[in-house]
Design an enzyme around this catalytic site. Structure first.
Site, PDB file in Angstrom:
ATOM      1  N   ASP A   1       0.824  -1.210   0.000  1.00  0.00           N
ATOM      2  CA  ASP A   1       0.000   0.000   0.000  1.00  0.00           C
ATOM      3  C   ASP A   1       0.858   1.260   0.000  1.00  0.00           C
ATOM      4  O   ASP A   1       2.015   1.253   0.428  1.00  0.00           O
ATOM      5  CB  ASP A   1      -0.894   0.042   1.242  1.00  0.00           C
ATOM      6  CG  ASP A   1      -1.990  -1.001   1.225  1.00  0.00           C
ATOM      7  OD1 ASP A   1      -1.985  -1.861   0.335  1.00  0.00           O
ATOM      8  OD2 ASP A   1      -2.853  -0.960   2.130  1.00  0.00           O
TER       9      ASP A   1
ATOM     10  N   HIS B   1       3.781  -2.228   3.060  1.00  0.00           N
ATOM     11  CA  HIS B   1       3.750  -0.881   2.489  1.00  0.00           C
ATOM     12  C   HIS B   1       5.037  -0.615   1.704  1.00  0.00           C
ATOM     13  O   HIS B   1       6.118  -1.091   2.085  1.00  0.00           O
ATOM     14  CB  HIS B   1       3.590   0.164   3.601  1.00  0.00           C
ATOM     15  CG  HIS B   1       2.274   0.061   4.313  1.00  0.00           C
ATOM     16  ND1 HIS B   1       2.028  -0.878   5.284  1.00  0.00           N
ATOM     17  CD2 HIS B   1       1.121   0.786   4.173  1.00  0.00           C
ATOM     18  CE1 HIS B   1       0.782  -0.747   5.728  1.00  0.00           C
ATOM     19  NE2 HIS B   1       0.222   0.262   5.071  1.00  0.00           N
TER      20      HIS B   1
END
Length: 345
Positions: free
Chosen positions: A144, A301
């Site tokens: 992400d 991430h």
């Protein structure tokens, strides 16, 4: 003498009479011929062609209007240029349909008495597909908040291991380098999905309309840069968080109505707890929470402050392989893992 003159006069009279009769016959023949020509022209198809003005400007044949107007199914005139563009769009739409269900598909009509936001962005739809799992013990690595320079490191690791992953992208830093990283994600065969454009929770979750504004902006950016129309996405902060509590149910309903599939996660790498989390901690936390899943979705991430996640990735992949997992990317056929409350029977 008188007899000679009388004979002359008789000859002259006869000559004039013959000439007069000949002239009358000639005129009659001409009239008959003219009538015959006129009759033949009337009977011929050529007689229906209007006589062109000799002073009218000459136009190329290709620029002349057709004898009958070209019309679409609604009998409205179609400009040739617009018609050509419409054909291209239709062809592209057919190609997209062929890669999914192979059938013609049109977006659903918004409910007549539905909220105003259902009328927003009439092109922000995708075709729903039937979910189907044919694999067991599969891990879906997801990243992400990128892209960033860390995305390059992660992509290199994935390439070295022959693994495909999923990137839920943002435009927090829409630099040319980051846009090129989105292209690389797609070119190397990974899945790309929408996360958010601004990643500002307060703005994104201010209303359903605000969320659609943000989502559509990122959707169009992905299409512009990569040529791919995303069908999967991840809510910022997850589907069931305090940030979206006030609009969650309406938001989920609307995005589902539009055909998009959202994904939360069931394996947490812990890299969301702060920046510069030690790589050892990320590895141990991921591998300790990944036991026993048939289909595990790992939250990680790839934004610029997560260098340790990129550093931890090779060991995470090795550990998951030891646990017996294979790897794949998320598609719209992957059943969603989500945090929504269980519905009571």
């Amino acid at each position: 003498m008188r007899k000679t003159v009388k004979v002359y006069r008789n000859v002259n009279y006869r000559h004039k009479l013959i000439m007069r009769r000949a002239a009358i016959i000639t005129v009659c023949i001409a009239i008959v011929a003219a009538l015959a020509v006129a009759i033949s022209l009337v009977a011929s198809p050529l007689g229906k062609i209007p006589v062109q003005d000799p002073n009218a400007p000459v136009t190329p044949e290709s620029s002349q209007a057709p004898l009958e107007p070209i019309t679409n199914s609604s009998s409205e005139s179609v400009d040739p240029i617009v018609s050509s563009a419409s054909s291209n769009i239709s062809s592209n739409a057919s190609s997209d349909a062929d890669t999914s269900s192979g059938k013609d598909w049109t977006p659903p009509v918004p409910p007549a008495n539905g909220p105003a936001y259902t009328k927003l962005y009439p092109n922000l739809y995708c075709e729903p597909v039937k979910k189907a799992f044919e694999e067991d013990r599969v891990i879906y690595l997801t990243f992400d908040d990128g892209p960033s320079p860390n995305t390059d490191i992660i992509l290199d690791v994935l390439k070295e291991n022959g693994i495909k992953a999923t990137f839920f992208v943002t435009a927090q830093n829409p630099s040319e380098a980051n846009m090129n990283r989105m292209k690389r994600i797609v070119e190397e065969g990974h899945a790309i999905g929408v996360h958010t454009y601004t990643h500002n929770f307060r703005e994104v979750y201010a209303s359903v309309e605000a969320y659609l504004d943000d989502f559509n902006k990122m959707y169009e950016k992905v299409v512009e840069v990569t040529g791919v129309k995303p069908t999967v996405f991840r809510f910022p902060g997850g589907s069931n968080a305090s940030y979206n509590k006030a609009i969650r149910d309406d938001l989920v309903k609307e995005m589902t109505r539009r055909g998009f599939t959202f994904f939360d996660w069931n394996i947490d790498s812990s890299d969301a707890t702060g920046n510069n989390i030690p790589a050892d901690k990320i590895v141990s936390h991921t591998l300790s929470t990944s036991q026993g899943f048939q289909h595990g979705i790992v939250l990680m991430h790839d934004l610029g402050t997560k260098k340790s996640t990129a550093d931890a990735l090779p060991r995470i992949i090795a550990g998951l392989k030891e646990q017996g997992y294979t790897f794949d990317k998320i598609t719209d056929k992957t059943p969603s893992v989500n945090f929504l409350p269980k519905q009571k029977d």
